[in-house]
Design an enzyme around this catalytic site. Structure first.
Site, PDB file in Angstrom:
ATOM      1  N   PHE A 146       7.413  -1.340   5.527  1.00 25.12           N
ATOM      2  CA  PHE A 146       5.981  -1.584   5.356  1.00 25.12           C
ATOM      3  C   PHE A 146       5.270  -1.213   6.648  1.00 25.12           C
ATOM      4  CE2 PHE A 146       2.050  -4.024   5.456  1.00 25.12           C
ATOM      5  CZ  PHE A 146       1.532  -3.710   4.216  1.00 25.12           C
ATOM      6  N   ASP A 231       7.850   0.239  14.750  1.00 21.62           N
ATOM      7  CA  ASP A 231       6.778  -0.602  14.251  1.00 21.62           C
ATOM      8  C   ASP A 231       7.175  -2.059  14.503  1.00 21.62           C
ATOM      9  OD1 ASP A 231       5.103  -2.226  12.790  1.00 21.62           O
ATOM     10  OD2 ASP A 231       5.041  -0.934  11.017  1.00 21.62           O
ATOM     11  N   LYS A 260      -0.576  -8.123  14.542  1.00 19.20           N
ATOM     12  CA  LYS A 260      -0.305  -9.509  14.137  1.00 19.20           C
ATOM     13  C   LYS A 260      -0.387 -10.511  15.305  1.00 19.20           C
ATOM     14  CE  LYS A 260       1.625  -8.982   9.597  1.00 19.20           C
ATOM     15  NZ  LYS A 260       2.217  -7.733   9.142  1.00 19.20           N
TER      16      LYS A 260
HETATM   17  C1  LIG Z   1       1.674  -6.461   8.601  1.00 15.66           C
HETATM   18  C2  LIG Z   1       2.361  -5.221   8.982  1.00 15.66           C
HETATM   19  C3  LIG Z   1       1.650  -4.010   9.135  1.00 15.66           C
HETATM   20  C4  LIG Z   1       0.193  -3.884   8.797  1.00 15.66           C
HETATM   21  O1  LIG Z   1      -0.615  -4.638   9.640  1.00 15.66           O
HETATM   22  P1  LIG Z   1      -2.146  -4.882   9.213  1.00 15.66           P
HETATM   23  O2  LIG Z   1      -2.713  -5.610  10.394  1.00 15.66           O
HETATM   24  O3  LIG Z   1      -2.102  -5.704   7.972  1.00 15.66           O
HETATM   25  O4  LIG Z   1      -2.766  -3.578   8.978  1.00 15.66           O
HETATM   26  C5  LIG Z   1       2.336  -2.905   9.579  1.00 15.66           C
HETATM   27  N1  LIG Z   1       3.649  -2.969   9.858  1.00 15.66           N
HETATM   28  C6  LIG Z   1       4.364  -4.107   9.727  1.00 15.66           C
HETATM   29  C7  LIG Z   1       5.818  -4.110  10.083  1.00 15.66           C
HETATM   30  C8  LIG Z   1       3.751  -5.256   9.258  1.00 15.66           C
HETATM   31  O5  LIG Z   1       4.454  -6.378   9.086  1.00 15.66           O
END
Ligand SMILES: *Cc1c(COP(=O)(O)O)cnc(C)c1O
Length: 412
Positions: A146, A231, A260
């Site tokens: 994700f 990420d 986050k």
């Molecule tokens: C939550 C998340 C995102 C997206 O972040 P947003 O602030 O919702 O755009 C991207 N990568 C990972 C691994 C995430 O958990």
């Protein structure tokens, strides 16, 4: 009296209002939280909850952390926003702090994880085009990953349910099985500009990356000239007991994305990279209005300085061990419900048995009724991500509520 006659500031609002005026992209819980402190949360009826979600691994220092509130309030009375025609002291300090704390030499600030990944992917494309030519444009990502919800990042993410209906999608993106070294070898060839991976998959089920796999990605990127993007939007900022999870593995990416927990609930995100890669994004090539504004930068700096202390991170590891041990005991007592717990630090997933497949949400709902908020990661995994300041007593209380909740479901 017409509802429009009263000001909305004082008019009662309920969960029902969500269904009337918000675009139905979410299905929020029936209760509406109104106040929080640390890991404690209260809803509109005054009911108390122990929060083991921290807003999906966001409020790592707890709700309304006094240190963060003080910093934000001070900055709110000093300077809010300038626009990118001017820099500001908080963003300069945040840039220094993040580059001194990590492998990176340079930081780009934006407002969400998706935007940080969007910046990382655009950077990788532009770098490869400039250095190798336009043929080097393929992006390799993992199934179940994700990376956000913009059209580009959702296409790079490895869950097709999130792209259905949004076609045509950006081309030149391939997905390979997570932790499969052979698949990586077959896919990462000379036409690849970027490999993006979560060192610990969050949304995809709390699946830790194998060290050998992440090392293989590093080696393949070195061999082909592809940019390796970690990420760490969910697993970074202290969540696993190191400031960033790449440090746990000792494997360094070329680009790292954070969001986050970086703002503890204030929208802020960062893309961190090297001098060489950063030079690709020259003046005018990328940007965003709010990126690194004084409010966001002040909050992020305060969060970073609080988390990036040896004692703080040591306690995260200790609390993570405590939570994992507690959940292992729970699983031993409920083998009909759970098979195992996996993850790292304070990001743990409890995998349900075949008999309970598809029922993680039932457990989540039962826990909520009993005053404990937990997350799911797909329909087969219960996800625990308490604030990093969680106490042993709160871990024991979460264990107690989970047991009561499961007992109730087993009796039903
Ligand atoms: C939550 C998340 C995102 C997206 O972040 P947003 O602030 O919702 O755009 C991207 N990568 C990972 C691994 C995430 O958990």
């Amino acid at each position: 009296m017409n509802a429009k006659d009263t000001t909305v500031t004082t008019r009662p609002v309920t969960r029902q209002t969500f269904d009337e005026v918000l675009v139905p992209t979410y299905a929020p819980a029936a209760m509406v939280p109104v106040r929080g402190s640390g890991l404690d949360l209260w809803d509109q009826n005054g009911k108390h909850y122990l929060d083991f979600t921290s807003g999906i691994a966001v409020n790592s220092l707890g709700h309304c952390n006094p240190i963060v509130v003080e910093a934000l309030t001070r900055q709110a009375n000093t300077l809010w926003h300038l626009g990118n025609g001017y820099t500001n002291e908080p963003v300069l300090r945040l840039g220094l702090a993040l580059t001194e704390a990590t492998f990176a030499d340079r930081a780009f600030f934006c407002n969400s994880g998706a935007e940080a990944n969007e910046a990382a992917l655009k950077l990788a494309r532009k770098y490869a085009h400039a250095k190798f030519g336009p043929h080097k444009s393929r992006i390799v990502s993992c199934l179940q990953s994700f990376h956000g919800r913009t059209l580009f990042t959702v296409s790079v993410g490895g869950q097709s349910k999130y792209t259905e209906g949004f076609e045509p999608l950006p081309p030149s993106i391939d997905h390979i099985a997570y932790n499969d070294i052979e698949a990586a070898r077959a896919s990462i060839t000379d036409d690849v500009c970027a490999v993006i991976v979560e060192p610990l998959q969050g949304e995809g089920g709390v699946v830790p990356g194998d060290k050998a796999y992440l090392q293989a990605l590093r080696d393949l990127c070195d061999q082909t000239g592809a940019v390796l993007i970690f990420d760490e939007v969910q697993c970074g900022m202290g969540r696993t007991g190191d400031l960033f999870h790449y440090m746990t593995y000792g494997i360094t990416p070329d680009v790292l994305t954070s969001a986050k927990a970086l703002g503890n609930g204030y929208p802020v995100a960062a893309m961190l990279t090297t001098h060489e890669l950063a030079a690709t994004l020259g003046v005018g090539s990328h940007g965003t209005t709010y990126g690194g504004n004084p409010l966001a930068a002040t909050v992020a700096l305060t969060v970073l300085e609080t988390i990036n202390q040896p004692e703080f991170l040591a306690r995260v590891k200790q609390a993570g061990d405590k939570l994992r041990g507690t959940m292992e005991k729970l699983i031993a007592d409920y083998p009909q419900v759970f098979t195992l717990v996996r993850g790292a630090g304070l990001l743990l997933g409890m995998v349900v048995t075949d008999a309970w497949k598809g029922r993680s949400k039932d457990i989540q709902k039962a826990a909520e009724v009993n005053g404990l908020m937990v997350l799911i990661a797909g329909m087969d995994v219960l996800r625990l991500a308490p604030a990093l300041i969680v106490s042993d007593e709160q871990i024991a209380e979460a264990d107690r509520i989970l047991r009561v909740s499961i007992d109730g479901l087993l009796k039903a």
